[in-house]
Design an enzyme around this catalytic site. Structure first.
Site, mmCIF file in Angstrom:
data_model
loop_
_atom_site.group_PDB
_atom_site.id
_atom_site.type_symbol
_atom_site.label_atom_id
_atom_site.label_comp_id
_atom_site.label_asym_id
_atom_site.label_seq_id
_atom_site.Cartn_x
_atom_site.Cartn_y
_atom_site.Cartn_z
ATOM 1 N N THR A 1 38.179 -16.368 0.203
ATOM 2 C CA THR A 1 37.806 -17.782 0.095
ATOM 3 C C THR A 1 36.535 -17.849 -0.753
ATOM 4 O O THR A 1 35.714 -16.921 -0.721
ATOM 5 C CB THR A 1 37.477 -18.371 1.496
ATOM 6 O OG1 THR A 1 36.464 -17.554 2.072
ATOM 7 C CG2 THR A 1 38.707 -18.402 2.388
ATOM 8 N N ASP B 1 45.219 -9.050 -12.814
ATOM 9 C CA ASP B 1 45.585 -10.309 -12.132
ATOM 10 C C ASP B 1 45.272 -11.522 -13.011
ATOM 11 O O ASP B 1 44.655 -12.490 -12.552
ATOM 12 C CB ASP B 1 44.855 -10.403 -10.784
ATOM 13 C CG ASP B 1 45.584 -11.342 -9.826
ATOM 14 O OD1 ASP B 1 45.015 -11.704 -8.788
ATOM 15 O OD2 ASP B 1 46.744 -11.742 -10.132
#
Ligand SMILES: O=c1[nH]ccc2cc(OC[C@@H]3CCNC3)c(Cl)cc12
Length: 360
Positions: A46, A155
């Site tokens: 997060t 990624d």
């Protein structure tokens, strides 16, 4: 009563250091950081907007839960220190990382306009000239990471490409720590739908795998939707494989279960297409491509491409070069820095400030 910190002197001292090129590292810890707001979640962590009181610096703090032994977490922290050396205008700056057991906290440069996925979902498809600037930033950022640090991003996707109020475009969340990659791979199945065909098949993959992901990402932000036909995928969080495959996906070794399932899915995919061609509409989930269908589609079907004639010719060509399925024939980020689309986009006067200012 602690001596009140004189921010002005602190900041001017730091600015002086910066001018002298003196590297200063902040020793970061939770109690010095005040949470200001939530920024997003995904990639196994997060992200919150925080203020580092002592230096008056607003930062983005990413908290990642690592389900591993404390020794592994300490190793990851050591490996993350490399991020202090990753200095490029195309890479989100790193302020430091620290342990807050069992989490790892990474403090980075705050990019106040957020990630490209959130931007196109809120404002619609990104203008082609801005896509050019995105290609420039990612191609040069990937080249820097590989040439200077032998780092493969692993990624590349719109949620890892960030924008700030000065119209700067930078990449983040690259695989700098081997241990962190392993621990996320174990706990996180992470079948990112930006994966290249060679990576899905567990073949040896390289910096060219990032180029495939860039191609998919450019089409996605230019169209304002994930490019694979009616694919459900493309959310910025990792899509999970069915349980029996969870944890078996490895970016390095061929996966017998997966290839069997991929072949099975291929048969289903063809059957589905035949049925749908016969005008029978596919109800519910069978019409939504599952993550397995998507992986099989990427491996066996032609690569996606921009709709003909709707985008600049060199943009179409750039994307097609990124999406060459055979990695041996695909270009590296460095070769792409010489592509006409990148060279022209770099020179182009694009009002990125206007573009970002229009976003409130
Ligand atoms: O300002 C940022 N700096 C560094 C990382 C970062 C990541 C962010 O979002 C990441 C999530 C992941 C999935 N979608 C958005 C945002 Cl919204 C700002 C920042």
């Amino acid at each position: 009563e602690a001596e009140p910190v004189n921010y002005h002197s602190k900041l001017s001292e730091q600015l002086a250091n910066l001018e002298l090129g003196i590297e200063y590292k902040l020793d970061l810890k939770n109690e010095d950081l005040t949470t200001l707001s939530e920024l997003g979640a995904g990639n196994g962590g997060t992200v919150t907007k925080v203020l580092h009181e002592k230096s008056g610096t607003v930062m983005a703090k990413k908290v990642v839960f690592i389900d591993a032994k404390p020794t592994v977490r300490k190793q990851i922290l050591r490996e993350l220190q490399i991020l202090h050396e990753c200095n490029s205008k195309y890479i989100v700056s790193f302020y430091g990382a620290y342990l807050s057991e069992p989490h790892i906290c990474m403090c980075m440069e705050f990019m106040d306009k957020g990630s490209l996925d959130a931007i196109y979902k809120k404002y619609g498809p990104i203008p082609p000239e801005v896509c050019g600037k995105i290609a420039v930033a990612v191609v040069h950022g990937l080249t820097y990471l590989y040439d200077e640090h032998r780092i493969i991003h692993r990624d590349v996707k719109p949620s890892n490409i960030l924008v700030n109020g000065m119209g700067q475009i930078k990449i983040c969340d690259f695989g700098v720590s081997g241990e962190l990659i392993n621990s996320i791979a174990d706990t996180f199945v992470g079948t990112s739908t930006y994966m290249s065909p060679e990576r899905i098949q567990g073949d040896q993959y390289s910096v060219k795998s990032d180029v495939w992901s860039l191609g998919v990402s450019v089409i996605e932000v230019a169209l304002g939707r994930f490019p694979f036909a009616d694919g459900e995928g493309g959310s910025d969080d990792e899509d999970d494989l069915p349980a029996d495959l969870a944890g078996t996906l490895s970016p390095t070794k061929p996966n017998p279960h997966l290839s069997a399932r991929l072949d099975g899915a291929a048969a289903k995919d063809k059957a589905k297409r035949r049925k749908s061609r016969s005008g029978v509409s596919l109800e519910g989930s069978s019409a939504q491509m599952s993550i397995l269908d998507l992986l099989q589609h990427i491996v066996n079907e032609p690569p996606p491409k921009l709709p003909e004639g709707k985008f600049p010719k060199e943009m179409e060509e750039f994307v097609n070069i990124c999406l060459v399925k055979d990695p041996a024939k695909r270009q590296t980020p460095k070769e792409l820095t010489r592509h006409k689309y990148v060279v022209d986009s770099e020179a182009a006067k694009v009002d990125l400030l206007g573009w970002v200012t229009a976003m409130n």
